[in-house]
Write a protein that holds these residues in place. Structure first.
Motif, mmCIF file in Angstrom:
data_model
loop_
_atom_site.group_PDB
_atom_site.id
_atom_site.type_symbol
_atom_site.label_atom_id
_atom_site.label_comp_id
_atom_site.label_asym_id
_atom_site.label_seq_id
_atom_site.Cartn_x
_atom_site.Cartn_y
_atom_site.Cartn_z
ATOM 1 N N LYS A 39 6.179 5.992 -7.276
ATOM 2 C CA LYS A 39 5.911 4.566 -7.102
ATOM 3 C C LYS A 39 7.113 3.727 -7.511
ATOM 4 N N SER A 40 7.723 4.080 -8.637
ATOM 5 C CA SER A 40 8.908 3.351 -9.093
ATOM 6 C C SER A 40 10.050 3.494 -8.100
ATOM 7 N N SER A 41 10.197 4.703 -7.546
ATOM 8 C CA SER A 41 11.247 4.941 -6.560
ATOM 9 C C SER A 41 11.018 4.117 -5.299
ATOM 10 N N ASN A 101 0.854 -1.185 0.000
ATOM 11 C CA ASN A 101 0.000 0.000 0.000
ATOM 12 C C ASN A 101 0.891 1.238 0.000
ATOM 13 N N TYR A 102 0.935 1.927 -1.131
ATOM 14 C CA TYR A 102 1.823 3.090 -1.245
ATOM 15 C C TYR A 102 1.442 4.184 -0.266
ATOM 16 N N SER A 152 4.102 12.844 -11.276
ATOM 17 C CA SER A 152 5.096 12.423 -10.279
ATOM 18 C C SER A 152 4.709 11.128 -9.582
ATOM 19 N N TYR A 153 3.433 10.716 -9.701
ATOM 20 C CA TYR A 153 2.997 9.492 -9.035
ATOM 21 C C TYR A 153 3.776 8.274 -9.527
ATOM 22 N N ASP A 154 3.873 8.151 -10.830
ATOM 23 C CA ASP A 154 4.563 6.976 -11.386
ATOM 24 C C ASP A 154 6.029 6.962 -10.977
ATOM 25 N N LEU A 155 6.648 8.134 -10.993
ATOM 26 C CA LEU A 155 8.057 8.208 -10.598
ATOM 27 C C LEU A 155 8.225 7.839 -9.135
#
Length: 448
Positions: free
Chosen positions: A357-359, A260-261, A352-355
């Protein structure tokens, strides 16, 4: 030996001070830091400012009442030119009179009331201020997590050094015993002088290392006090030991469960920033809507040629009510370009969400792998240390029985020293990896 006594005396003094010092578990140390650390205190002030900002914006929609009192003295009255025949029929038609109009002294008092009836930007601004307060709450949580991380790492560093100090003291005692035995054998002619000298060199090196670790421990305590915002001069001791800290593969059990982010404060902060950007765009668009303001005014005024008459004469009251409707028609496309900038900022936040999440995924993966490697390394170094201790024991037995060499004993002691250094490095790395894993999963610090 004198230097060793100083070290032992220093350790004894440190232990005596610690006995009278305030004791902290890891949780108590973190809780103390949360209360006293400047970083957290500043975040709490920011939260108070956010609450005050909400009230400031809310006050714009409340009735605004003002009172005023004014006095004026016309040192030279302005003259008005009027036809002279208005007062003198016999005057020529083109003749003018420079007449004085007005009084020398004038006074006015009033009370005014204004009330914002409708303003779209006000309503959105009030909502945005509440979201900003939520952002301040999350920033406070982030500060607490950072402080908790720093305190935990410093706490673990002290525990590792304490264990290292205790083992080094045993090493020094064991080597001193061996040195005494070797000196006795040398006095009896069973071993050479060089065997004694080799052991003395080894013993001196070990005492030097013990001194270095002792000083490092003092520095580690200072670091922990700094991270806790604890008075540097005050003694402090830890009530936990390494044995109470879990270091096993079970720490990795939850890594395969869907994450859960929202557990990460960075993600939660980004979500709040998105809400603020949306409200900012809506507020700009609301600027195209009419703005209605109601007002009322009640006052008195009077005039006289002398100041005394101004005070004594009757003042006449007056009253007005008003409604002001402001309809924006054309502003040179100012709001249009502001809206474009706001929409672009909103797009940047959403992208920025995808970045992020990837981080987060990368951090969780790296921390899990680091912990796995650290636990494997710790296991191997523990086995190496046990093996080195056994080799040293056997070498000493052989040496005392006359079937082993002094060099064999020294090599075994050197192996123990290296194995211990590798073991404690692996132990510290495993503890730090444990902290990093909890941080990446968003479970390092909880206010529950």
């Amino acid at each position: 030996m004198i230097r060793l006594r100083k070290i032992c005396a220093g350790l004894f003094l440190l232990g005596s001070l610690s006995a009278h010092a305030q004791s902290f578990t890891l949780k108590e140390a973190v809780d103390y830091a949360i209360v006293h650390h400047v970083q957290v205190k500043n975040s709490q002030i920011d939260l108070q400012n956010a609450s005050a900002k909400i009230n400031e914006i809310r006050a714009i929609g409340l009735p605004q009442v003002n009172a005023g009192l004014s006095y004026g003295n016309s040192l030279i009255l302005q003259r008005v030119f009027i036809p002279a025949n208005l007062f003198n029929p016999a005057a020529k038609p083109d003749e003018l009179i420079a007449a004085k109009f007005g009084v020398t002294n004038s006074g006015q008092s009033s009370v005014s009331l204004s009330q914002l009836v409708f303003d779209g930007t006000y309503l959105l601004g009030l909502k945005a201020s509440e979201v900003y307060k939520d952002l301040s709450v999350k920033s406070l949580t982030q500060s607490k997590q950072q402080v908790a991380e720093n305190v935990t790492k410093a706490y673990y560093g002290i525990l590792v050094n304490e264990k290292r100090l205790s083992i080094l003291q045993l090493n020094v005692g064991r080597l001193d015993t061996l040195l005494k035995e070797t000196k006795a054998l040398n006095a009896q002619g069973f071993v050479e002088k060089i065997d004694v000298q080799r052991l003395e060199v080894q013993a001196n090196n070990l005492r030097t290392e013990l001194e270095n670790i002792y000083r490092l421990q003092e520095l580690s305590y200072s670091l922990l006090k700094f991270q806790m915002a604890y008075p540097i001069q005050e003694p402090l001791r830890l009530s936990e030991t390494l044995e109470k800290i879990e270091l096993s593969q079970s720490l990795l059990i939850d890594q395969d469960i869907p994450f859960n982010y929202g557990n990460r404060i960075e993600y939660s902060i980004l979500k709040t920033q998105e809400n603020l950007a949306e409200l900012d765009l809506k507020s700009i668009k609301a600027g195209y809507m009419p703005r209605l303001v109601a007002g009322a005014n009640y006052g008195y005024n009077a005039g006289a040629n002398s100041f005394g008459d101004l005070v004594s004469r009757t003042w006449f009251d007056n009253a007005t009510i008003s409604f002001s409707l402001q309809i924006p028609i054309f502003d040179g496309f100012s709001k249009k370009y502001k809206a474009i900038q706001s929409a672009n900022n909103l797009q940047k936040v959403r992208q920025s969400y995808d970045l992020l999440k990837s981080s987060i995924d990368l951090q969780r993966s790296q921390s899990a792998i680091s912990l796995k490697n650290a636990l494997e390394s710790l296991k191997e170094q523990k086995a190496n240390l046990d093996l080195a201790n056994e080799i040293s024991r056997v070498s000493r037995v052989k040496y005392t029985q006359g079937v082993g060499s002094n060099l064999e004993v020294l090599n075994a002691e050197t192996s123990i020293k290296e194995s211990q250094a590798n073991y404690f490095t692996a132990l510290y790395n495993a503890l730090i990896a444990k902290v990093e894993l909890a941080k990446s999963n968003g479970t390092l610090y909880s206010e529950q």
